[in-house]
Design an enzyme around this catalytic site. Structure first.
Site, PDB file in Angstrom:
ATOM      1  N   TYR A  77      -2.855  -0.560  10.390  1.00 44.94           N
ATOM      2  CA  TYR A  77      -2.647  -0.872   8.972  1.00 44.94           C
ATOM      3  C   TYR A  77      -1.269  -0.406   8.520  1.00 44.94           C
ATOM      4  O   TYR A  77      -0.544  -1.139   7.837  1.00 44.94           O
ATOM      5  CB  TYR A  77      -3.750  -0.213   8.146  1.00 44.94           C
ATOM      6  CG  TYR A  77      -3.852  -0.749   6.732  1.00 44.94           C
ATOM      7  CD1 TYR A  77      -4.449  -1.976   6.486  1.00 44.94           C
ATOM      8  CD2 TYR A  77      -3.379  -0.026   5.645  1.00 44.94           C
ATOM      9  CE1 TYR A  77      -4.561  -2.479   5.204  1.00 44.94           C
ATOM     10  CE2 TYR A  77      -3.484  -0.514   4.360  1.00 44.94           C
ATOM     11  CZ  TYR A  77      -4.079  -1.743   4.134  1.00 44.94           C
ATOM     12  OH  TYR A  77      -4.181  -2.232   2.861  1.00 44.94           O
ATOM     13  N   SER A 126       0.839  -1.185   0.000  1.00 45.98           N
ATOM     14  CA  SER A 126       0.000   0.000   0.000  1.00 45.98           C
ATOM     15  C   SER A 126       0.881   1.244   0.000  1.00 45.98           C
ATOM     16  O   SER A 126       2.058   1.184   0.375  1.00 45.98           O
ATOM     17  CB  SER A 126      -0.892   0.012   1.261  1.00 45.98           C
ATOM     18  OG  SER A 126      -1.572   1.245   1.415  1.00 45.98           O
TER      19      SER A 126
END
Length: 221
Positions: A90, A77
């Site tokens: 995350y 990501s």
């Protein structure tokens, strides 16, 4: 671990024992500020987003070493190389994936096994909806006593529950394009950027100081 190993064995049975590529993509978020995040919640997030990937990747490497070739693609990501507030869990798991993948890429050099990272920014998916139960389990019960209460109410919860598309959001086919290249190219890239924010943040991270980058990220959040 047991379900991962069983699933892997089933996959090999379907392919007569050969595995050309592994795409690790399963992950979820636990929205919340770092100081409000129970360690147990962080541990659970790491089990899915990092430890499970490591277990499966090591199984694949063993098979690919015997074959003398293989591709491992990790769907990381933009949050694997830049951090944003309220995404501590995350962020941490994706930073860990980046570190593990970079290490393995060095260790596997010359083995015929290639490791690539795909680093998407906003891509259409259900990750926001899927994070709601984790927010409601770990964070929401304590927000009335949190110093971040107003931010949860005014910014995080409207974004979480009302949804809507992010600026520069692309469809999942944008990731698929990079995935196919990583699987089929004679020289797959170590990293694949996806979406304008990833390209922009990657550039800024190379040229700005940490303090200047922090200023940009605070404004972006």
């Amino acid at each position: 671990d047991a379900s991962i190993k069983a699933g892997y064995a089933e996959a090999l049975a379907l392919t007569d024992g050969r595995l050309d590529a592994l795409f690790n993509n399963g992950a979820y978020g636990t929205p919340g500020m770092a100081e409000d995040l129970p360690t147990e919640a962080l541990r659970a997030n790491f089990e899915t987003n990092f430890f499970g990937w490591h277990t499966l990747t090591c199984l694949a490497i063993k098979t690919m070493r015997e074959q003398g070739a293989g591709r491992i693609i990790q769907n990381s990501s933009i949050l694997g190389f830049v951090a944003l507030p309220a995404r501590a869990a995350y962020n941490s798991t994706k930073f860990a994936i980046e570190g593990m993948s970079d290490t393995m890429r060095l260790e596997l050099h010359g083995s015929g096994i290639h490791i690539s990272l795909i680093e998407p920014g906003p891509v259409t998916s259900k990750i926001r909806v899927n994070s709601i139960p984790h927010y409601e389990k770990w964070i929401k019960p304590q927000i009335e006593t949190s110093v971040w209460k107003d931010r949860y109410r005014e910014k995080l919860e409207p974004r979480l529950y009302k949804g809507g598309n992010d600026t520069f959001e692309l469809g999942p086919e944008s990731v698929l394009k990079r995935l196919i290249h990583a699987c089929e190219s004679p020289r797959p890239k170590p990293r694949y950027y996806v979406t304008t924010p990833t390209y922009a943040m990657g550039f800024l991270k190379r040229i700005l100081s940490s303090r200047a980058m922090d200023w940009v990220l605070r404004k972006a959040s």
